[in-house]
Design a protein around this motif. Structure first.
Motif, PDB file in Angstrom:
ATOM      1  N   LEU A 133       0.817  -1.223   0.000  1.00 47.05           N
ATOM      2  CA  LEU A 133       0.000   0.000   0.000  1.00 47.05           C
ATOM      3  C   LEU A 133       0.846   1.266   0.000  1.00 47.05           C
ATOM      4  O   LEU A 133       0.460   2.275  -0.578  1.00 47.05           O
ATOM      5  N   GLU A 134       2.025   1.217   0.652  1.00 44.62           N
ATOM      6  CA  GLU A 134       2.858   2.422   0.725  1.00 44.62           C
ATOM      7  C   GLU A 134       3.461   2.782  -0.629  1.00 44.62           C
ATOM      8  O   GLU A 134       3.847   3.927  -0.850  1.00 44.62           O
ATOM      9  N   ASN A 135       3.513   1.834  -1.555  1.00 44.46           N
ATOM     10  CA  ASN A 135       4.074   2.086  -2.879  1.00 44.46           C
ATOM     11  C   ASN A 135       2.995   2.235  -3.945  1.00 44.46           C
ATOM     12  O   ASN A 135       3.282   2.105  -5.129  1.00 44.46           O
ATOM     13  N   CYS A 136       1.762   2.470  -3.531  1.00 45.58           N
ATOM     14  CA  CYS A 136       0.646   2.579  -4.468  1.00 45.58           C
ATOM     15  C   CYS A 136      -0.173   3.832  -4.215  1.00 45.58           C
ATOM     16  O   CYS A 136      -0.199   4.368  -3.112  1.00 45.58           O
ATOM     17  N   TYR A 137      -0.824   4.295  -5.269  1.00 46.47           N
ATOM     18  CA  TYR A 137      -1.815   5.356  -5.194  1.00 46.47           C
ATOM     19  C   TYR A 137      -3.191   4.726  -5.319  1.00 46.47           C
ATOM     20  O   TYR A 137      -3.367   3.742  -6.033  1.00 46.47           O
ATOM     21  N   THR A 138      -4.187   5.338  -4.693  1.00 43.76           N
ATOM     22  CA  THR A 138      -5.565   4.987  -5.007  1.00 43.76           C
ATOM     23  C   THR A 138      -5.956   5.795  -6.239  1.00 43.76           C
ATOM     24  O   THR A 138      -5.276   6.768  -6.602  1.00 43.76           O
ATOM     25  N   ILE A 139      -7.044   5.430  -6.856  1.00 47.81           N
ATOM     26  CA  ILE A 139      -7.507   6.149  -8.044  1.00 47.81           C
ATOM     27  C   ILE A 139      -7.815   7.599  -7.687  1.00 47.81           C
ATOM     28  O   ILE A 139      -7.477   8.524  -8.425  1.00 47.81           O
ATOM     29  N   THR A 140      -8.424   7.810  -6.526  1.00 45.33           N
ATOM     30  CA  THR A 140      -8.764   9.163  -6.085  1.00 45.33           C
ATOM     31  C   THR A 140      -7.512  10.005  -5.874  1.00 45.33           C
ATOM     32  O   THR A 140      -7.470  11.186  -6.236  1.00 45.33           O
ATOM     33  N   GLN A 141      -6.476   9.423  -5.282  1.00 42.86           N
ATOM     34  CA  GLN A 141      -5.226  10.155  -5.070  1.00 42.86           C
ATOM     35  C   GLN A 141      -4.607  10.581  -6.393  1.00 42.86           C
ATOM     36  O   GLN A 141      -4.102  11.705  -6.521  1.00 42.86           O
ATOM     37  N   ILE A 142      -4.648   9.714  -7.386  1.00 36.71           N
ATOM     38  CA  ILE A 142      -4.090  10.058  -8.703  1.00 36.71           C
ATOM     39  C   ILE A 142      -4.879  11.202  -9.325  1.00 36.71           C
ATOM     40  O   ILE A 142      -4.304  12.148  -9.870  1.00 36.71           O
ATOM     41  N   VAL A 167      -7.929  -4.024  -3.558  1.00 35.71           N
ATOM     42  CA  VAL A 167      -7.773  -4.398  -2.158  1.00 35.71           C
ATOM     43  C   VAL A 167      -8.962  -3.812  -1.426  1.00 35.71           C
ATOM     44  O   VAL A 167      -9.105  -2.592  -1.333  1.00 35.71           O
ATOM     45  N   GLY A 168      -9.824  -4.691  -0.929  1.00 38.06           N
ATOM     46  CA  GLY A 168     -11.047  -4.217  -0.296  1.00 38.06           C
ATOM     47  C   GLY A 168     -11.922  -3.554  -1.343  1.00 38.06           C
ATOM     48  O   GLY A 168     -12.147  -4.082  -2.422  1.00 38.06           O
ATOM     49  N   LYS A 169     -12.374  -2.325  -1.027  1.00 40.07           N
ATOM     50  CA  LYS A 169     -13.228  -1.627  -1.987  1.00 40.07           C
ATOM     51  C   LYS A 169     -12.469  -0.598  -2.809  1.00 40.07           C
ATOM     52  O   LYS A 169     -13.054   0.155  -3.560  1.00 40.07           O
ATOM     53  N   TYR A 170     -11.135  -0.569  -2.686  1.00 39.27           N
ATOM     54  CA  TYR A 170     -10.320   0.408  -3.399  1.00 39.27           C
ATOM     55  C   TYR A 170      -9.474  -0.257  -4.479  1.00 39.27           C
ATOM     56  O   TYR A 170      -9.048  -1.398  -4.333  1.00 39.27           O
TER      57      TYR A 170
END
Length: 190
Positions: A133-142, A167-170
């Motif tokens: 998770l620390e090396n990823c963006y969520t779609i909203t963050q992008i 992962v989950g709902k994201y």
């Protein structure tokens, strides 16, 4: 001749455990044997009826199955694939065809062998491990970071072949992949 063999078996009809005296015994009792036989007969009648219904719904299909050469339309009916997909396969040179004027004909054995070939491992994409998770963006963050709409972002992700991780709902996307696309350097943890 009588044997003293005692084998623990499971009845194929009622699924109860029983002791059999032969290795071929399938049912625990005469009642289960009768019911099992009747269910097999009933299932064969149902399958036969379904086959007849399929033939009645699409009589063209039975005529097509016996042909050695097929038109694109006939091949699409037989294999349940659109005509356009067949033309794409042909244009990539993966399927041999013959042209008679404007009519395109395919050998049935060629189509059968094309769809029975196992997928080549080099064609399949290697699966990437989840980078964390620390090396990823969520779609909203992008969207917020680069000011891009969701539709444009999904189109960009699809066009570039970037892997999304659910992962989950994201949905997550690796920071390195996004940063390369937008020509920015990763600033570590943000």
């Amino acid at each position: 001749m009588r044997t003293n063999i005692k084998i623990t078996r499971i009845c194929e009809f009622c699924k109860n455990e029983f002791t059999a005296r032969t290795t071929r015994t399938r049912y625990c009792s005469l009642g289960c044997n009768s019911k099992g036989y009747k269910s097999i007969i009933r299932q064969s009648k149902i399958n036969q009826s379904n086959k007849q219904t399929e033939i009645a719904k699409n009589p063209e299909l039975e005529k097509i199955r016996v042909k050695d050469f097929l038109s694109i339309s006939q091949a699409s009916i037989l294999f349940g694939i659109s005509r356009r997909t067949f033309y794409r396969i042909i244009s990539r040179g993966e399927l041999d065809v013959a042209k008679f004027g404007t009519r395109t004909v395919i050998r049935r054995c060629d189509v059968d062998s094309f769809f029975s070939l196992p997928l080549d491992q080099s064609v399949l994409r290697p699966t990437q491990e989840f980078p964390g998770l620390e090396n990823c963006y969520t779609i909203t963050q992008i969207q917020q970071k680069y000011g891009i709409s969701a539709a444009a972002l999904y189109m960009l992700i699809q066009r570039q072949g970037i892997v999304k991780y659910a992962v989950g709902k994201y949905n997550y996307v690796a920071k390195n992949d996004i940063d390369i696309i937008f020509n920015t350097k990763s600033h570590g943890k943000e």
